[in-house]
Motif scaffolding. Structure first.
Motif, PDB file in Angstrom:
ATOM      1  N   PHE A   1       4.418   8.923   1.838  1.00 21.33           N
ATOM      2  CA  PHE A   1       3.007   9.085   2.198  1.00 21.33           C
ATOM      3  C   PHE A   1       2.734  10.384   2.946  1.00 21.33           C
ATOM      4  N   ALA A   2       3.684  10.815   3.773  1.00 19.82           N
ATOM      5  CA  ALA A   2       3.469  11.976   4.649  1.00 19.82           C
ATOM      6  C   ALA A   2       3.005  13.233   3.901  1.00 19.82           C
ATOM      7  N   PRO A   3       3.603  13.579   2.759  1.00 17.67           N
ATOM      8  CA  PRO A   3       3.137  14.790   2.071  1.00 17.67           C
ATOM      9  C   PRO A   3       1.718  14.646   1.479  1.00 17.67           C
ATOM     10  N   LEU A   4       1.260  13.421   1.319  1.00 14.34           N
ATOM     11  CA  LEU A   4      -0.029  13.185   0.667  1.00 14.34           C
ATOM     12  C   LEU A   4      -1.164  12.848   1.626  1.00 14.34           C
ATOM     13  N   VAL A   5      -0.807  12.428   2.828  1.00 14.45           N
ATOM     14  CA  VAL A   5      -1.797  12.018   3.819  1.00 14.45           C
ATOM     15  C   VAL A   5      -1.651  12.956   5.021  1.00 14.45           C
ATOM     16  N   ASP A   6      -2.683  13.689   5.314  1.00 13.00           N
ATOM     17  CA  ASP A   6      -2.614  14.739   6.341  1.00 13.00           C
ATOM     18  C   ASP A   6      -2.818  14.174   7.751  1.00 13.00           C
ATOM     19  N   VAL A   7      -1.888  13.316   8.170  1.00 13.89           N
ATOM     20  CA  VAL A   7      -1.898  12.747   9.524  1.00 13.89           C
ATOM     21  C   VAL A   7      -0.453  12.643  10.001  1.00 13.89           C
ATOM     22  N   SER A   8      -0.284  12.334  11.271  1.00 16.00           N
ATOM     23  CA  SER A   8       1.063  12.233  11.846  1.00 16.00           C
ATOM     24  C   SER A   8       1.796  11.004  11.311  1.00 16.00           C
ATOM     25  N   ASP A   9       3.109  11.021  11.465  1.00 13.27           N
ATOM     26  CA  ASP A   9       3.922   9.870  11.064  1.00 13.27           C
ATOM     27  C   ASP A   9       3.491   8.610  11.814  1.00 13.27           C
ATOM     28  N   SER A  10       3.151   8.759  13.099  1.00  9.50           N
ATOM     29  CA  SER A  10       2.732   7.581  13.867  1.00  9.50           C
ATOM     30  C   SER A  10       1.400   7.043  13.350  1.00  9.50           C
ATOM     31  N   ALA A  11       0.508   7.926  12.898  1.00  8.45           N
ATOM     32  CA  ALA A  11      -0.761   7.461  12.323  1.00  8.45           C
ATOM     33  C   ALA A  11      -0.522   6.723  11.012  1.00  8.45           C
ATOM     34  N   ILE A  12       0.426   7.199  10.218  1.00 13.37           N
ATOM     35  CA  ILE A  12       0.778   6.499   8.978  1.00 13.37           C
ATOM     36  C   ILE A  12       1.368   5.133   9.309  1.00 13.37           C
ATOM     37  N   SER A  13       2.251   5.081  10.281  1.00 17.15           N
ATOM     38  CA  SER A  13       2.857   3.818  10.697  1.00 17.15           C
ATOM     39  C   SER A  13       1.795   2.838  11.188  1.00 17.15           C
ATOM     40  N   HIS A  14       0.872   3.333  11.990  1.00 17.01           N
ATOM     41  CA  HIS A  14      -0.211   2.483  12.496  1.00 17.01           C
ATOM     42  C   HIS A  14      -1.082   1.971  11.341  1.00 17.01           C
ATOM     43  N   ALA A  15      -1.401   2.851  10.413  1.00 19.49           N
ATOM     44  CA  ALA A  15      -2.221   2.464   9.261  1.00 19.49           C
ATOM     45  C   ALA A  15      -1.519   1.386   8.438  1.00 19.49           C
ATOM     46  N   LEU A  16      -0.240   1.570   8.211  1.00 20.50           N
ATOM     47  CA  LEU A  16       0.513   0.591   7.425  1.00 20.50           C
ATOM     48  C   LEU A  16       0.605  -0.751   8.146  1.00 20.50           C
ATOM     49  N   SER A  17       0.730  -0.731   9.452  1.00 25.30           N
ATOM     50  CA  SER A  17       0.749  -1.979  10.225  1.00 25.30           C
ATOM     51  C   SER A  17      -0.573  -2.721  10.076  1.00 25.30           C
ATOM     52  N   LYS A  18      -1.669  -1.996  10.195  1.00 21.82           N
ATOM     53  CA  LYS A  18      -2.998  -2.605  10.060  1.00 21.82           C
ATOM     54  C   LYS A  18      -3.183  -3.182   8.646  1.00 21.82           C
ATOM     55  N   LEU A  19      -2.743  -2.450   7.635  1.00 25.51           N
ATOM     56  CA  LEU A  19      -2.861  -2.922   6.257  1.00 25.51           C
ATOM     57  C   LEU A  19      -1.996  -4.157   6.013  1.00 25.51           C
ATOM     58  N   THR A  20      -0.822  -4.176   6.623  1.00 23.06           N
ATOM     59  CA  THR A  20       0.062  -5.338   6.489  1.00 23.06           C
ATOM     60  C   THR A  20      -0.564  -6.554   7.166  1.00 23.06           C
ATOM     61  N   GLU A  21      -1.090  -6.362   8.382  1.00 22.25           N
ATOM     62  CA  GLU A  21      -1.737  -7.455   9.112  1.00 22.25           C
ATOM     63  C   GLU A  21      -2.931  -8.029   8.345  1.00 22.25           C
ATOM     64  N   ALA A  22      -3.641  -7.169   7.630  1.00 25.60           N
ATOM     65  CA  ALA A  22      -4.816  -7.611   6.865  1.00 25.60           C
ATOM     66  C   ALA A  22      -4.427  -8.241   5.529  1.00 25.60           C
ATOM     67  N   GLY A  23      -3.133  -8.225   5.198  1.00 25.93           N
ATOM     68  CA  GLY A  23      -2.678  -8.822   3.946  1.00 25.93           C
ATOM     69  C   GLY A  23      -2.939  -7.947   2.729  1.00 25.93           C
ATOM     70  N   LEU A  24      -3.084  -6.637   2.950  1.00 25.87           N
ATOM     71  CA  LEU A  24      -3.380  -5.721   1.845  1.00 25.87           C
ATOM     72  C   LEU A  24      -2.147  -5.020   1.304  1.00 25.87           C
ATOM     73  N   VAL A  25      -1.075  -5.007   2.080  1.00 27.48           N
ATOM     74  CA  VAL A  25       0.196  -4.462   1.599  1.00 27.48           C
ATOM     75  C   VAL A  25       1.321  -5.393   2.031  1.00 27.48           C
ATOM     76  N   THR A  26       2.376  -5.370   1.236  1.00 28.16           N
ATOM     77  CA  THR A  26       3.598  -6.061   1.623  1.00 28.16           C
ATOM     78  C   THR A  26       4.605  -4.995   2.028  1.00 28.16           C
ATOM     79  N   ARG A  27       5.519  -5.390   2.891  1.00 27.45           N
ATOM     80  CA  ARG A  27       6.505  -4.453   3.427  1.00 27.45           C
ATOM     81  C   ARG A  27       7.872  -5.097   3.303  1.00 27.45           C
ATOM     82  N   ARG A  28       8.835  -4.290   2.911  1.00 32.62           N
ATOM     83  CA  ARG A  28      10.214  -4.782   2.931  1.00 32.62           C
ATOM     84  C   ARG A  28      11.125  -3.653   3.344  1.00 32.62           C
ATOM     85  N   LYS A  29      12.189  -4.050   3.992  1.00 27.80           N
ATOM     86  CA  LYS A  29      13.175  -3.082   4.457  1.00 27.80           C
ATOM     87  C   LYS A  29      14.234  -2.938   3.374  1.00 27.80           C
TER      88      LYS A  29
END
Length: 128
Positions: free
Chosen positions: A74-102
């Motif tokens: 995502f970093a090369p495509l989204v012009d924000v910091s890594d922490s902003a991407i992490s925060h965005a992904l957390s919010k999307l996961t909490e809302a049930g819009l994305v799934t996450r796996r390690k």
């Protein structure tokens, strides 16, 4: 003034007269239209998650990719910091819009069917 006074006046204007039974009947009809508190809360969470450019851009990327993407992609495509991407992904996961796996040391994300359905609806609404 009661919460149904305006409704009573409206029904009187529409029907020519109005009694308490008319008000109760109309209230019952209107209450049957309500989606319910939990559905409304869930929908507002989803719409709130969409209402941010970074989160929306990530959702669109995941939807169009139609596969899992690593957080590092995502970093090369989204012009924000890594922490902003992490925060965005957390919010999307909490809302049930994305799934996450390690996957080893990487986190991979995928759009859920609900996220894709909202994006498809938005795409379709622009064509109207």
């Amino acid at each position: 003034m009661s919460s149904t006074d305006r409704l009573r006046r409206y029904l009187t204007d529409e029907q020519g007269s109005c009694c308490e039974a008319d008000v109760e009947e109309r209230l019952a009809e209107l209450e049957s239209l309500d989606a319910g508190e939990s559905a409304i809360e869930s929908d507002v969470d989803v719409l709130s998650a969409f209402a941010n450019e970074t989160r929306y851009r990530i959702l669109r990327l995941l939807h169009v990719a139609n596969e899992e993407l690593c957080v590092c992609e995502f970093a090369p495509l989204v012009d924000v910091s890594d922490s902003a991407i992490s925060h965005a992904l957390s919010k999307l996961t909490e809302a049930g819009l994305v799934t996450r796996r390690k996957d080893g040391k990487w986190r991979k994300y995928r759009a859920t069917p609900r996220a894709s359905a909202v994006i498809v609806a938005l795409d379709g609404s622009r064509e109207l």
